[in-house]
Scaffold this active site. Structure first.
Site, PDB file in Angstrom:
ATOM      1  N   GLU A   1       0.847  -1.191   0.000  1.00  0.00           N
ATOM      2  CA  GLU A   1       0.000   0.000   0.000  1.00  0.00           C
ATOM      3  C   GLU A   1       0.884   1.243   0.000  1.00  0.00           C
ATOM      4  OE1 GLU A   1      -2.794   0.330   3.218  1.00  0.00           O
ATOM      5  OE2 GLU A   1      -3.755   2.064   2.336  1.00  0.00           O
TER       6      GLU A   1
ATOM      7  N   MET B   1       0.790  -2.783   8.714  1.00  0.00           N
ATOM      8  CA  MET B   1       0.023  -2.922   7.474  1.00  0.00           C
ATOM      9  C   MET B   1      -0.920  -4.112   7.560  1.00  0.00           C
ATOM     10  SD  MET B   1      -0.628  -1.790   4.477  1.00  0.00           S
ATOM     11  CE  MET B   1      -1.922  -2.584   3.540  1.00  0.00           C
ATOM     12  N   GLU B   2      -2.165  -3.859   7.139  1.00  0.00           N
ATOM     13  CA  GLU B   2      -3.261  -4.800   7.352  1.00  0.00           C
ATOM     14  C   GLU B   2      -3.407  -5.876   6.279  1.00  0.00           C
ATOM     15  OE1 GLU B   2      -3.653  -1.479   6.507  1.00  0.00           O
ATOM     16  OE2 GLU B   2      -5.364  -1.209   5.166  1.00  0.00           O
TER      17      GLU B   2
ATOM     18  N   HIS C   1      -6.147  -1.728  15.406  1.00  0.00           N
ATOM     19  CA  HIS C   1      -6.417  -0.996  14.166  1.00  0.00           C
ATOM     20  C   HIS C   1      -6.260  -1.911  12.944  1.00  0.00           C
ATOM     21  CE1 HIS C   1      -6.356   2.668  11.568  1.00  0.00           C
ATOM     22  NE2 HIS C   1      -5.573   1.907  10.817  1.00  0.00           N
ATOM     23  N   GLU C   2      -5.149  -2.618  12.887  1.00  0.00           N
ATOM     24  CA  GLU C   2      -4.925  -3.480  11.712  1.00  0.00           C
ATOM     25  C   GLU C   2      -5.936  -4.622  11.689  1.00  0.00           C
ATOM     26  OE1 GLU C   2      -3.126  -1.955   9.774  1.00  0.00           O
ATOM     27  OE2 GLU C   2      -2.018  -0.721  11.201  1.00  0.00           O
TER      28      GLU C   2
ATOM     29  N   HIS D   1      -9.232  -3.465  10.327  1.00  0.00           N
ATOM     30  CA  HIS D   1      -9.215  -3.275   8.872  1.00  0.00           C
ATOM     31  C   HIS D   1      -9.740  -4.511   8.145  1.00  0.00           C
ATOM     32  CE1 HIS D   1      -7.670   0.565   7.719  1.00  0.00           C
ATOM     33  NE2 HIS D   1      -6.480   0.438   8.281  1.00  0.00           N
TER      34      HIS D   1
ATOM     35  N   GLU E   1      -9.625   4.401   6.444  1.00  0.00           N
ATOM     36  CA  GLU E   1      -8.755   4.857   7.531  1.00  0.00           C
ATOM     37  C   GLU E   1      -9.501   5.648   8.605  1.00  0.00           C
ATOM     38  OE1 GLU E   1      -6.183   3.457   8.058  1.00  0.00           O
ATOM     39  OE2 GLU E   1      -5.490   2.696   6.124  1.00  0.00           O
TER      40      GLU E   1
END
Ligand code: B3K
Ligand code: ZN
Length: 874
Positions: free
Chosen positions: A124, A266-267, A300-301, A304, A323
């Site tokens: 990303e 990063m998810e 958070h990840e 996602h 986001e």
């Protein structure tokens, strides 16, 4: 390995077109070997409709080996600087592209690169095109299968997205693993990792009874630091089921911690890749703040997986769709699990400080940007933090039940597809029946709205009128602004602190007012006394508030406001008033005077036995100098520093003997990461700071003692911060001791680098340069750079803005070097150089000269080009 001919062309949101071809599946084969890795990508293509247009694939820095279509070598192509154009393709076909990569030479940490001894990826936003030629855009959803082969001894773990479907031995000591991801996904969610790790194992049973294997991969020897991350993951999975009704969808969830990473984490589907900073922790190495960061980023990840992966973004202009929403979700998670008040305070600090500064600078943009040169430049505080505030406003306007109904409808409509911000708002509107017409402007309008509030009270009639004016000043990207739908949460208090109900002509009025027009008046009756108003409770909208509060009214709110946030906010406003008045006096050559009301209000906070020490710590910790600078059109850096220190000294004087007594009362035995203890440690650190202001000799002894006795990194670092911040006699000795102990451990040493970078003394750059020669420092490692250089440039206002321009020159020299090595990190570090609007003319001129030097640089990367050119256009 910088590409010196990157296209600097802007892309516009309104130019979105559906892709000319679809890719339904892609089979990847990675042969990892030194020096070159060979990547074979076999894609099943399908033309989108009837047309004769060629297929234009994205690719950057690739060495093309071969192309075939339906198994036959293909020659009808044209290779551009960053594209591969294929002509006369059949309506459906299988395209095979073979490319060669040099991951070890990839210092930009985008695409396939090496972090230490391991291979990993970051795709990303547009990193997949550095792996193979592809339609590298988020609305292409394909099924991925990935085969990885490598030397077995060096790379025993070969990981990718989805489920492991095959593995085996190969000749020459090599082995392979084959992965299959059942969920179609955009290329930015692809991931690959190969290396040797220790693995923390656990499992989670979802609410529908499926067993999910959980695996966290860390560098060998770090297993004792992986437990907290695993607990956080399990808490996240449970919370998402309970609050949002969302369950995990694969049989395995993997997290890999790497040391070289451009951002937090990063998810990637089923295979998150994390900056080791957000995984590794034990009491000896991590602070309470580090623990909180890990819990937040793991959550958070994980979140996602639904908001980002199951429903993704149609194009990158829609980034806040995933986001802003996911930040909102992680903030709610932290608040449900910990202190809502303290979490809200810290989120608001970020918006009011750095996000408002972004709005006021050359990179101002709406949460859904309209024009982008380098997408990586738009992973901003505006898209993330203001984006989350916009979601929070929706939540405030709709209420939890309607908001959740909106989420449900959003997933019903868009699961498995690429959506837009409009789609999201539409689902919220349809599910709730609330008119969001004017609210939508939050997505298209940039800048910080300002609310100017005044009031009138008529004692004879008991009528109270509230006049609200909204105005958004123009921003560099957008001269014209329109009125927004602003939820304004208020409460009225009588002189004893009792709440006065909001009503008019027998009708109760909700406490969230809908501000829709440029000017509006709200009328309340049966108000028995002139009330004290608490405005913008919980920061109900990301705006600047202007209301003529007296010191007495603010002191009253600090004491009586019913919510923790409002009490903190009143304290902030009281300090802000004092700073504005103090700076004016300093500029006139006068002494700073503080009102007795202010001092008494803060003393009362310290004295309030029942108050959560965490909240006390937040109230007593003064706003930082950069945030205070936001209060001024022209910020006098030195005067702000002087006034802030004077306020600190005066408060310390007013607290007097309470400080030592409080400090002693907060001693703990043993270390636990629970709110009660975290709160006490936080307050102890703040109190130690005031003690240093009051009595440096006593503080020096206490700091030495705390440092020597500490059984955890939080207390260790609190001692060092006070030693450093007040330049206590023990500073050099303790810093050297710490460096000696942790020289081998980059993550822990980052704390030392931050202390060095924030040394409040004119010789700071001498120490910074020495630290750059430390064996553990490398400009290739983003964590090291951010710790040392980030702290200097962002948290050391007076020294960074030194009048001789030395700070600006130092940063620019470094950016020139970094432009070649890692443009993304360079583009983050440049922030304080482009936000010069509030500086005096002399400093502006110095900065402009440095920016001009950058602008002339041969081979300036797109990332820096975009920011430098906008800054110079100011
Ligand atoms: N989505 C990533 C950020 C990617 C940044 C690319 N430059 C992490 C996150 O927001 O969860
Ligand atoms: Zn995110």
């Amino acid at each position: 390995m910088t590409d010196h001919s990157q296209a600097m062309t802007a892309k516009y949101r309104q130019d979105y077109r559906a892709p000319l071809y679809w890719i339904d599946s892609i089979d990847l084969d990675f042969q990892l070997q030194e020096p070159l890795t060979q990547v074979t990508a076999i894609s099943r293509l399908r033309r989108n409709g009837e047309h004769k247009e060629p297929l234009v694939l994205d690719g950057e820095g690739l060495s093309l080996h071969s192309i075939s279509v339906d198994g036959v070598p293909f020659t009808q192509y044209e290779q551009g600087e960053s594209s591969l154009t294929l002509f006369n393709l059949p309506a459906e076909c299988v395209l095979t592209v073979v490319t060669l990569l040099d991951p070890a030479a990839n210092t930009a940490l985008e695409g396939l690169y090496k972090s230490g001894d391991a291979y990993c990826t970051q795709c990303e936003a547009e990193g997949f095109r550095r792996i193979t030629y592809y339609l590298d855009r988020p609305d292409i959803l394909a099924r991925y299968s990935t085969r990885i082969s490598a030397d077995k001894a060096k790379y025993p773990f070969l990981l990718s997205n989805g489920n492991k479907v095959a593995s085996g031995e190969l000749d020459g000591g090599r082995h392979f693993v084959q992965w299959q991801d059942p969920f179609p996904k955009p290329s930015y969610l692809f991931a690959l990792v190969a290396g040797d790790f220790d693995v923390e194992h656990s499992s989670y049973r979802t609410k529908s009874g499926r067993e999910v294997a959980l695996e966290i991969f860390v560098d060998r020897g770090n297993l004792d630091r992986a437990g907290f991350a695993m607990e956080s993951l399990i808490k996240s999975m449970r919370w998402d089921e309970q609050r949002f009704g969302l369950e995990y969808d694969l049989d395995i969830y993997m997290i890999v911690a790497v040391d070289f990473f451009n951002m937090g984490a990063m998810e990637n589907k089923g295979l998150n890749i994390f900056n080791s900073k957000f995984v590794l922790a034990n009491p000896a190495t991590a602070t309470d703040g580090d623990y909180h960061g890990i819990e937040r980023v793991i959550a958070h990840e994980y979140f996602h997986n639904w908001t980002g992966n199951r429903v993704t973004c149609r194009d990158w202009f829609q980034l806040s769709l995933k986001e802003g929403l996911t930040v909102f979700r992680d903030q709610e998670f932290s608040s449900d699990l910990g202190s809502r008040g303290v979490n809200r305070i810290n989120n608001v600090r970020t918006v009011r400080g750095p996000q408002f500064a972004e709005d006021a600078g050359p990179m101002a943009h709406p949460i859904r940007p309209d024009v982008v040169i380098e997408m990586n430049n738009f992973y901003t505080l505006t898209v993330y933090e203001k984006g989350s505030e916009v979601i929070r406003m929706l939540h405030t306007l709709l209420g939890e039940a309607n908001f959740q109904a909106g989420m449900k409808l959003y997933f019903e409509r868009h699961d498995g597809s690429a959506a837009t911000c409009d789609d999201f708002v539409q689902a919220m509107e349809d599910a709730s029946g609330v008119d969001l017409g004017r609210f939508r402007r939050w997505y298209s309008q940039s800048g910080t709205p300002e609310l100017t509030v005044s009031d009138e009270y008529d004692a004879a009639t008991g009528i109270y009128r509230l006049h609200v004016r909204q105005h958004t000043p123009p921003t560099q990207d957008q001269p014209q602004k329109l009125p927004l739908h602003i939820p304004l949460d208020i409460e009225l208090y009588d002189e004893n602190g009792a709440v006065i109900p909001l009503q008019y002509q027998g009708q109760a009025i909700g406490q969230v007012l809908d501000v829709l027009e440029a000017e509006q008046t709200f009328v309340f009756d049966r108000v028995p006394v002139k009330p004290v108003i608490s405005l913008l409770r919980d920061f109900s909208a990301p705006v600047k508030l202007h209301y003529e509060y007296s010191d007495e009214a603010l002191a009253f709110l600090m004491r009586f406001a019913r919510n923790e946030f409002a009490r903190w906010d009143a304290a902030q406003m009281l300090i802000n008033k004092a700073v504005i008045a103090g700076v004016a006096r300093v500029q006139q050559g006068l002494d700073i005077e503080l009102s007795a009301t202010l001092l008494a209000a803060f003393v009362a906070i310290l004295d309030e036995a029942e108050l959560d020490p965490a909240l006390k710590a937040e109230i007593l910790a003064l706003p930082g100098e950069a945030t205070l600078a936001e209060l001024f059109d022209c910020a006098d850096i030195d005067a702000i520093h002087q006034v802030r220190s004077a306020i600190q000294d005066a408060l310390a004087e007013a607290f007097g003997p309470r400080l030592a007594a409080t400090y002693q009362s907060l001693r703990l035995t043993g270390y636990r990461v629970i709110h009660e203890d975290v709160a006490k440690r936080a307050l102890k650190g703040v109190v130690l700071g005031y003690l240093a202001a009051l009595d440096p000799a006593q503080a020096d002894a206490l700091v030495r003692e705390q440092y020597a006795a500490a059984d955890n990194m939080t207390d260790t670092l609190a001692a060092l911060q006070v030693a450093n911040g007040y330049l206590l006699p023990c500073r050099a000795e303790l810093l050297a001791d710490f460096e000696g102990k942790w020289a081998h451990d980059g993550l822990v040493l980052d704390n030392w680098l931050r202390l060095v970078g924030s040394k409040p003394a004119a010789d700071v750059l001498v120490e910074v340069k020495q630290a750059m020669a430390h064996p553990t420092f490398s400009i290739r490692n983003p964590n090291r750079l951010r710790a040392l250089v980030g702290s200097f440039a962002m948290n050391n206002q007076v020294q960074f803005h030194a009048k001789d321009g030395s700070g600006y020159r130092f940063l620019t020299d470094l950016l020139i070097e970094l432009n070649e090595v890692n443009p993304q990190v360079a583009s983050r570090l440049i922030t304080p150089l482009i936000q010069f609007k509030r500086l005096d003319e002399q400093r502006k001129a110095l900065i402009r000269a440095e920016l001009t030097r950058l602008a002339k640089l041969d081979g300036l990367a797109r990332d820096l080009f975009e920011k430098v050119s906008k800054a110079l256009a100011q």
